[in-house]
Design a protein around this motif. Structure first.
Motif, PDB file in Angstrom:
ATOM      1  N   SER B  37      36.128  54.738  25.427  1.00 51.80           N
ATOM      2  CA  SER B  37      36.595  54.796  23.852  1.00 51.80           C
ATOM      3  C   SER B  37      37.047  53.736  23.766  1.00 51.80           C
ATOM      4  O   SER B  37      36.895  53.083  22.668  1.00 51.80           O
ATOM      5  N   LEU B  40      35.227  50.829  23.318  1.00 50.01           N
ATOM      6  CA  LEU B  40      34.009  50.588  22.407  1.00 50.01           C
ATOM      7  C   LEU B  40      34.822  50.750  20.634  1.00 50.01           C
ATOM      8  O   LEU B  40      33.709  49.241  20.680  1.00 50.01           O
ATOM      9  N   GLU B  41      36.095  50.734  21.299  1.00 50.38           N
ATOM     10  CA  GLU B  41      36.739  50.279  19.952  1.00 50.38           C
ATOM     11  C   GLU B  41      36.769  48.739  20.394  1.00 50.38           C
ATOM     12  O   GLU B  41      36.900  47.842  19.021  1.00 50.38           O
ATOM     13  N   LEU B  45      32.931  49.387  17.296  1.00 48.63           N
ATOM     14  CA  LEU B  45      31.638  50.566  17.040  1.00 48.63           C
ATOM     15  C   LEU B  45      33.059  51.528  16.255  1.00 48.63           C
ATOM     16  O   LEU B  45      34.507  50.995  17.134  1.00 48.63           O
ATOM     17  N   GLU B  46      32.805  52.296  15.588  1.00 48.36           N
ATOM     18  CA  GLU B  46      33.274  53.537  15.291  1.00 48.36           C
ATOM     19  C   GLU B  46      33.392  55.065  16.560  1.00 48.36           C
ATOM     20  O   GLU B  46      32.223  55.587  16.604  1.00 48.36           O
ATOM     21  N   VAL B  47      33.932  55.070  16.844  1.00 47.42           N
ATOM     22  CA  VAL B  47      34.325  56.192  18.212  1.00 47.42           C
ATOM     23  C   VAL B  47      34.880  57.910  17.448  1.00 47.42           C
ATOM     24  O   VAL B  47      35.742  57.146  16.738  1.00 47.42           O
ATOM     25  N   GLU B  48      33.650  58.516  17.801  1.00 47.80           N
ATOM     26  CA  GLU B  48      33.879  60.097  17.514  1.00 47.80           C
ATOM     27  C   GLU B  48      33.612  61.251  18.874  1.00 47.80           C
ATOM     28  O   GLU B  48      33.073  60.721  19.865  1.00 47.80           O
ATOM     29  N   GLY B  57      30.263  56.235  19.881  1.00 42.74           N
ATOM     30  CA  GLY B  57      30.329  55.121  19.051  1.00 42.74           C
ATOM     31  C   GLY B  57      29.881  54.726  18.260  1.00 42.74           C
ATOM     32  O   GLY B  57      27.919  53.716  19.295  1.00 42.74           O
ATOM     33  N   ARG B  58      29.226  54.403  17.136  1.00 42.80           N
ATOM     34  CA  ARG B  58      28.584  53.721  16.474  1.00 42.80           C
ATOM     35  C   ARG B  58      28.824  52.488  15.629  1.00 42.80           C
ATOM     36  O   ARG B  58      29.840  52.158  15.142  1.00 42.80           O
TER      37      ARG B  58
END
Lengths: 345, 345
Positions: B37, B40-41, B45-48, B57-58
């Motif tokens: 996470s 990814l951040e 990226l937007e992490v969910e 991660g988007r």
């Protein structure tokens, strides 16, 4: 048959449980020896116990300076064992010696202890040195040969020799899904080929048997190709030549754990003649199991062994072990005749 | 290679022990998800996290209304597992998505939990219903096929179907010494014949594998003929027809535990073209192991899978698992190219 059958029942029930439970060294085996001692004394025999606890009852002969003639078997059993294994040879021995009565040679009824774990009672007797000149053991066959030949009795030719070995197959453990068939080194496939080879090798040698009784797979997971297999081979044959051939065919090397023992030709001839006298086929067969008779034979005693037919396919070491009353009666008759001749010659 | 290699090392060492120890549900798996996470951040990226704990991660696309394109793999491991299994697909996904940058479709990096015990993370994601339109999983082969073909990468055609069964052989236990060879009903002999039949049947069907991984003998004593053998068969084939043939040849009945899954022809074509672009042989092969990609494909996601060569004969679920830095670099390159095309079409 009354007394003999009643005595077999008493011995069978001594240890409780689902079958015979006279485990070597246990209370029931000790009580069995005491019971047999009482029966021997009631019959007028002189009872003696050796240092190991084996019981011998003697009926003194008219020429007591001659080597003695013994008959008998063992009193211990495996857990939940059969009604006849060992016990029959002891109670039948009492009947037969009483039936013979006083002969030239002293007659002995012997009840060995601790046979099932490796003939420890008879080995102790041999080490003690007080042995008869001749010995006949009556025992149930524990196999299907006589039943298949429709023969109530058989004369044992030899006690087989045997070798036990562990064989290990090394392969390569691997993923059961991702390893193609032609990239495998599967230890269980190699072991399976060996199991079939063991059977084929024993079948090719007359009188030989070989058994893979244990087989363990490592790691032993449903989705992992076996990386190692350990198995045991129990190989037996009636003489050293054939056992050697069998071991060679199985790549087991030349070592023999227990040497085969030939039984005495004279005693065998006497037993065969007794079967003929009774109008029975004079079947001869090797014993695939070890017996106290083999220990005495190896120690130089002139030894013979009479097998009584086991029914139910020869099942043994089980409460399902069965021998008919008729066959027991024939066995006592043959044993009596043989003892009479062996004690008077 | 620096960042990717360092991240593989961090993940590898999380659980201590001799290999990867990120057991599903354990602390090390949770810390691995946190670490991913963070990465990814850091990459913007937007992490969910979904309810099961899977991480996505988007990187938002220019046309976010289109179905998303995901790549990734799982973060859990078997006990003392390999360095690359699962983890490589996650850290390579981060590299590839960063390399693609902003595309038409939203790109996602997914890290599934709890794959090794049966794809529980991806099954939970499918049940949750928030799925991409396309998915590419990069994973080490865990087998020897690419190594044997001298191919760094391979395109997976299908996830094999599989059936696991227990088979029991009943024989007759008996005395290993007194039962002649021709009077035996040896359960282990029957089982040994079956083990060889399992191998022969799988060999006869292209792409099929079958394994007897467990085998237990009763009573399992050196001097007793086996009376019963229980064994397991793990049978797999790339499609339902071939799995059906295999089960029939092994008398296992028609039931399939896990149905085979074909991967998406379009995604496969894109992956093949990427291998060709890199001057590599465009090897296609089925996957003999289950994967999260199979779960997403079965749920209707257009799914492809890229295998990276496993060295050391394809050893897996072991610290000996190995994939070269060069092959990893090629895999990231191919994955990047494929994602770019899949996200822009």
């Amino acid at each position: 048959m009354g007394a003999l059958d009643e005595r077999l029942d008493l011995l069978y029930r001594l240890g409780g449980g689902a079958g015979a439970n006279r485990i070597a060294g246990g209370d029931a085996e000790t009580r069995a020896c005491e019971l047999v001692s009482e029966w021997l004394e009631e019959a007028g025999l002189e009872v003696e116990r050796d240092a190991f606890g084996n019981v011998v009852g003697r009926l003194r002969g008219s020429r007591p300076e001659l080597p003695e003639v013994w008959t008998g078997s063992h009193l211990d059993s495996v857990p939940d064992g059969g009604r006849y294994d060992g016990a029959l040879g002891v109670v039948a021995a009492i009947e037969a010696v009483i039936a013979v009565g006083r002969a030239e040679r002293t007659l002995g009824v012997v009840a060995f202890r601790d046979e099932e774990r490796g003939c420890n009672g008879s080995l102790a007797a041999v080490a003690g040195g007080r042995l008869p000149g001749r010995f006949v053991e009556l025992h149930v066959e524990q196999g299907p040969v006589l039943e298949r030949l429709d023969a109530p009795l058989g004369v044992v030719t030899s006690i087989v020799g045997s070798t036990r070995r562990e064989v290990v197959f090394e392969g390569a453990a691997g993923h059961a899904g991702t390893t193609p068939m032609d990239a495998r080194d599967d230890a269980l496939v190699a072991a399976a080929e060996y199991v079939l080879r063991v059977r084929a090798a024993a079948r090719a040698i007359d009188g030989a048997v070989a058994t893979v009784g244990r087989l363990e797979v490592e790691p032993g997971a449903v989705n992992v190709i076996p990386g190692r297999v350990r198995l045991t081979v129990d190989a037996r044959a009636p003489d050293a030549d054939r056992l050697g051939q069998l071991l060679e065919a199985l790549d087991l090397g030349p070592g023999i754990d227990l040497a085969p023992v030939e039984l005495d030709p004279t005693v065998r001839a006497v037993l065969r003649e007794e079967l003929e006298r009774l109008g029975l086929p004079a079947v001869e067969l090797p014993s695939g199991a070890g017996h106290d008779a083999g220990v005495l034979a190896a120690a130089g005693v002139e030894t013979g062994m009479l097998f009584v037919r086991s029914l139910n396919g020869g099942v043994s070491h089980s409460p399902d072990e069965l021998t008919s009353d008729e066959d027991v009666a024939l066995a006592v008759d043959a044993l009596t005749g043989a003892l009479r001749r062996l004690a008077d010659s």
